[in-house]
Design a protein around this motif. Structure first.
Motif, short mmCIF file in Angstrom:
data_model
loop_
_atom_site.label_atom_id
_atom_site.label_comp_id
_atom_site.label_asym_id
_atom_site.label_seq_id
_atom_site.Cartn_x
_atom_site.Cartn_y
_atom_site.Cartn_z
N GLY B 143 82.38 22.23 68.90
CA GLY B 143 82.80 21.70 70.20
C GLY B 143 82.04 20.43 70.59
O GLY B 143 82.63 19.46 71.07
N GLY B 144 80.73 20.44 70.37
CA GLY B 144 79.92 19.28 70.75
C GLY B 144 80.27 18.06 69.91
O GLY B 144 80.31 16.93 70.42
N GLU B 166 82.80 14.83 83.60
CA GLU B 166 82.19 16.09 83.14
C GLU B 166 82.02 16.10 81.62
O GLU B 166 82.52 17.00 80.93
N ALA B 169 80.38 19.50 80.07
CA ALA B 169 80.86 20.85 80.38
C ALA B 169 81.14 21.59 79.07
O ALA B 169 81.84 21.09 78.20
N GLY B 170 80.56 22.78 78.95
CA GLY B 170 80.81 23.59 77.77
C GLY B 170 79.97 23.25 76.56
O GLY B 170 80.14 23.85 75.50
N LEU B 171 79.06 22.30 76.69
CA LEU B 171 78.21 21.96 75.54
C LEU B 171 76.90 22.75 75.59
O LEU B 171 76.40 23.06 76.66
N ASP B 172 76.34 23.01 74.40
CA ASP B 172 75.06 23.71 74.38
C ASP B 172 73.97 22.73 74.82
O ASP B 172 74.17 21.53 74.85
N PRO B 173 72.80 23.27 75.21
CA PRO B 173 71.77 22.41 75.81
C PRO B 173 71.35 21.24 74.91
O PRO B 173 71.12 20.15 75.42
N PHE B 174 71.32 21.44 73.61
CA PHE B 174 70.92 20.34 72.73
C PHE B 174 72.01 19.27 72.67
O PHE B 174 71.72 18.08 72.72
N SER B 175 73.26 19.71 72.58
CA SER B 175 74.37 18.75 72.57
C SER B 175 74.39 17.97 73.86
O SER B 175 74.70 16.78 73.89
N ARG B 176 74.07 18.66 74.98
CA ARG B 176 74.04 18.01 76.28
C ARG B 176 72.98 16.91 76.28
O ARG B 176 73.21 15.79 76.71
N ARG B 177 71.80 17.24 75.75
CA ARG B 177 70.72 16.26 75.69
C ARG B 177 71.10 15.07 74.82
O ARG B 177 70.80 13.93 75.16
N GLU B 178 71.75 15.36 73.69
CA GLU B 178 72.17 14.27 72.80
C GLU B 178 73.13 13.34 73.52
O GLU B 178 73.06 12.12 73.39
N ASP B 201 70.97 18.58 87.60
CA ASP B 201 69.82 18.42 86.71
C ASP B 201 70.09 17.33 85.68
O ASP B 201 69.21 16.55 85.33
N TYR B 258 62.95 15.37 84.43
CA TYR B 258 62.06 16.43 83.95
C TYR B 258 60.72 15.86 83.50
O TYR B 258 59.66 16.36 83.89
#
Lengths: 238, 271
Positions: B143-144, B166, B169-178, B201, B258
């Motif tokens: 998905g990412g 958005e 939305a629906g991405l895992d935390p690492f994919s979000r960071r990338e 955040d 952060y």
């Protein structure tokens, strides 16, 4: 939980018979989703990740009623359950809106209301809060939490804080079940989190990076920081 | 390029029983080279606002200006090329058999020659960090990865403003960071990014400026520091922690991201 591409959504589809296993067996309440799809589907409700994929009817209230209609629930009871479900996801007043005019988060709530109206034995929720803001997320989680003990809930999410109250957390990565743990233990296991591309919520993550004990709320953490400062110097703190 | 909205109203299904006022007199601008975060609750008008930036939706009243000129006077194809809009769950629109063919589609439609198409495709895949997936079938991606392939398709048009609705939305935390790393990279290269998100955040991590939407109107606007410390009810977790500490230790400063928050709390504890 687990990274994108790890197999979570595939698992949900296997449980509902949308996918057929190449080998092995699936049983939901003792029934095979492939050979007895009706038996399985009348006991389970699925919420897909992208809410667009679940909405079928011209108006919100019809969409929420869809599952009940298929089960042949009497009209009066159906009315009551639909109204209650719409209210419980915070969408009162949206009954006659057309789903395509709704925002992503509103569509997600409509799809969830459809599921809650039916209250199936097994709820398969694939990221039910991915499009919701913080208050919306809290509301939906409270509603899902209310089903504890009476229903079986499989809740797929990328937000660890959503699973703090779960009985068990399964970590799926590379198509394998790599761990089965209590949520508290998962949160404390930095290596397991890292290996599976998981990140703890901001408060425990800050607390860990600052070398402070476990904290759950921003207030807890602020208190712990101030106590540490006070122990250190004591001078400037009121 | 600078996009400004002047007193924009938008009404869906006007004159029918389903009439819905989605925007109520929104005025704001997207400055060249900035990351503008648009936040707000479900149904607050964020996506409707985003769709006005390239006139996918036209204002019911009010104006959209591009570098001071009325956007309605520009050729549509020109505007859509300069302002790239990526919808929610854009991976649903992937259609070509392989990633590179999908990404190459838009520049080819623009009438560019094969070399230019290839160059832009490679560059877009590089920015998104998926060059190694160029030949893979889009269906075989996670998905990412699919999300990034879809964004690369819009980026290959070399828009001056990229609007992401958005995107995590629906991405895992690492994919979000990338993906947030991609936003930072785009800004370094001079592309403006409009980031529509319900996740405070994540907006706190990358935005230069924020616009908070509520009930179809702009409720607050400013730097993340101004907006969040001005109204803690809108603030992400990091700011809520820091604001609480500041009540007793005013020397803390006003961290938002952060890393800033961690650094200032560490300095406070250490010193």
């Amino acid at each position: 939980m687990g990274p994108n591409g790890g197999g979570k959504s595939t698992l949900v589809r296997l449980l509902n018979g949308l996918l057929v296993p190449d080998s092995g067996e699936v049983a939901v309440a003792g029934h095979d989703p492939v050979t007895e799809p009706f038996e399985v589907r009348k006991r389970t409700g699925v919420l897909f990740q992208n809410p667009e994929n679940g909405l079928v009817a011209p108006f919100v209230e019809d969409d929420v009623a869809f599952g009940l209609e298929n089960l042949g629930v009497p009209r009066e009871e159906m009315r009551r359950r639909v109204a209650e479900a719409i209210r419980s996801v915070g969408l009162s007043g949206y009954e006659r809106r057309e789903p395509h005019t709704l925002s992503g988060g509103e569509k997600q709530r409509v799809a969830l209301a459809g599921l809650l109206a039916v209250e199936p034995e097994v709820l398969l929720l694939d990221e039910p809060t991915s499009m919701l803001d913080a208050p919306g997320r809290r509301e939906v989680l409270r509603r899902i939490g209310g089903l504890r003990r009476s229903k079986t809930v499989l809740h797929v999410t990328h937000h660890l804080e959503e699973l703090l109250e779960a009985d068990r957390v399964l970590v799926i990565n590379g198509g394998r079940l790599v761990a089965e743990v209590e949520p508290g233990r998962l949160m404390a296991d930095a290596a397991l989190l890292e290996e599976n591309r998981l990140v703890p919520p901001t408060v425990p993550r800050l607390a860990a990076d600052l070398g402070l004990g476990s904290c759950r709320t921003p207030e807890d953490l602020a208190g712990a920081v101030l106590r540490r400062v006070w122990e250190g110097s004591g001078a400037e703190i009121r | 390029m600078r996009i400004s909205l002047e007193d924009v109203w938008h009404v869906y299904s006007p004159g029918t029983a389903f009439e819905t006022v989605a925007l109520r007199g929104v005025s704001l601008s997207v400055e060249p080279g900035e990351v503008l975060g648009i936040v707000g609750g479900t149904g607050s008008g964020k996506s409707t606002l985003a769709a006005h930036l390239n006139l996918l939706l036209r204002p019911t009243s009010g104006r959209v200006l591009v570098d001071g000129r009325d956007a309605l006077a520009l050729r549509k194809s020109e505007l859509r090329r300069r302002v790239g809009l990526v919808f929610q769950f854009p991976e649903q629109a992937l259609f070509a058999p392989s990633v590179e063919e999908d990404v190459a589609f838009a520049p080819r439609q623009m009438g560019l020659g094969p070399e230019a198409v290839e160059e832009r495709t490679a560059a877009a895949l590089g920015v998104l960090g998926i060059a190694h997936l160029a030949r893979r079938p889009t269906r075989a991606l996670s998905g990412g990865e699919q999300r990034r392939a879809a964004i690369a398709g819009t980026l290959a048009m070399r828009p001056q403003v990229l609007v992401l609705d958005e995107p995590t939305a629906g991405l895992d935390p690492f994919s979000r960071r990338e993906l947030l790393g991609v936003v930072r990279r785009l800004r370094e290269e001079g592309t403006s990014v409009v980031l529509v998100s319900h996740d405070l955040d994540e907006v706190a991590e990358v935005s230069d400026r924020l616009c908070v939407m509520e009930g179809g109107a702009v409720r607050a606007e400013g730097t993340p520091e101004e907006v969040f410390y001005g109204e803690l009810a809108l603030a992400p977790t990091t700011v809520r922690v820091a604001a609480r500490v500041r009540e007793s230790a005013p020397g803390l400063g006003r961290p938002v991201s952060y890393d800033e928050t961690l650094r200032s709390l560490r300095a406070l504890i250490g010193g």
